[in-house]
Enzyme design. Structure first.
Site, mmCIF file in Angstrom:
data_model
loop_
_atom_site.group_PDB
_atom_site.id
_atom_site.type_symbol
_atom_site.label_atom_id
_atom_site.label_comp_id
_atom_site.label_asym_id
_atom_site.label_seq_id
_atom_site.Cartn_x
_atom_site.Cartn_y
_atom_site.Cartn_z
ATOM 1 N N ASP A 101 -10.879 -21.470 -1.884
ATOM 2 C CA ASP A 101 -9.681 -21.344 -2.071
ATOM 3 C C ASP A 101 -8.756 -20.153 -1.498
ATOM 4 O OD1 ASP A 101 -10.092 -23.284 -3.766
ATOM 5 O OD2 ASP A 101 -10.619 -22.196 -5.575
ATOM 6 N N ASP A 139 -6.634 -32.462 -13.475
ATOM 7 C CA ASP A 139 -6.734 -31.269 -13.990
ATOM 8 C C ASP A 139 -6.612 -31.095 -15.373
ATOM 9 O OD1 ASP A 139 -7.002 -30.950 -11.291
ATOM 10 O OD2 ASP A 139 -5.408 -29.374 -10.874
#
Length: 242
Positions: free
Chosen positions: A133, A13
């Site tokens: 998500d 990330d």
């Protein structure tokens, strides 16, 4: 896109050109782990077959901001790569797929314009993974800051019909906390669709990895636990091969 065996996928990330891990997706909670290429090549050297790259700045700002870092990782590695964060248009997606990315991960774009899934899938087949998500049982977008009112299972079934090749399911409530996973939402999702579900969020031990496999996931994305040395990539892979 097939996951021939359970995939343990290291996360890379990126924020401001550095590898970071956030707690529950909150800016300001990041721990920094250095250069993306160094991280990516480390995981490949340790046995990763797939890498999970996320442009966190892109996810929050709505436009790709770490494209150079993504390109550098692609140049430096020769494994399967899936990329998400800031991919808002079909052109964004096709640029990445043409560049050599195996799968683009669509979250906000898929919610705001579901037809983009089919548009890309029609040309690139298994190249689209839809990111769902969930926070408090609701699909969230815009870097996990906005609720959609959508149920993850209903949303997943919709995207299967539109041509998604896989679902990335992130349990935001446990993401980055290293306090363990919740298998119930993963099992519900995996039972509802006939495409691979890749789980993310909360992994702290190899037992968590094993539990997600037993819940029906086709793979797991692991970030903080690997970077903090809670277990090695080899240990995680071995745990699901036994």
């Amino acid at each position: 896109m097939a996951f021939e065996s359970f995939a343990v996928v290291p996360a890379v990330d990126m924020q401001d050109g550095e590898v970071v891990q956030l707690v529950q997706g909150e800016r300001g909670t990041e721990r920094k782990y250095g250069d993306p290429v160094e991280a990516a090549t480390r995981w490949v050297d340790e046995g990763a077959d797939t890498l999970h790259l996320v442009d966190l700045d892109g996810a929050f700002e709505g436009a790709r901001a770490n494209a150079d870092a993504v390109g550098s990782v692609l140049d430096a590695t020769d494994v399967s790569v899936q990329v998400g964060g800031g991919i808002r248009t079909a052109d964004d997606a096709t640029d990445l797929l043409d560049r050599g990315v195996d799968r683009v991960i669509l979250g906000t774009a898929a919610v705001e314009n579901p037809d983009i899934v089919g548009e890309i899938a029609a040309e690139y087949g298994d190249g689209v993974m839809v990111s769902l998500d969930a926070k408090d049982g609701e699909v969230v977008v815009e870097g996990w800051t906005e609720g959609t009112g959508m149920d993850p299972v209903e949303a997943a079934q919709r995207y299967v019909d539109l041509g998604a090749a896989a679902i990335l399911f992130t349990d935001v409530d446990v993401e980055g906390r290293q306090e363990g996973v919740r298998t119930e939402p993963v099992r519900a999702l995996a039972d509802s669709v006939d495409i691979p579900v890749i789980a993310s969020g909360g992994v702290a031990t190899v037992d968590d990895v094993r539990a997600l496999k037993e819940a029906g996931a086709a793979g797991v994305v692991v970030g903080t636990a690997l970077y903090e040395g809670s277990f090695t990539l080899e240990e995680a892979k071995r745990a699901v091969e036994e």
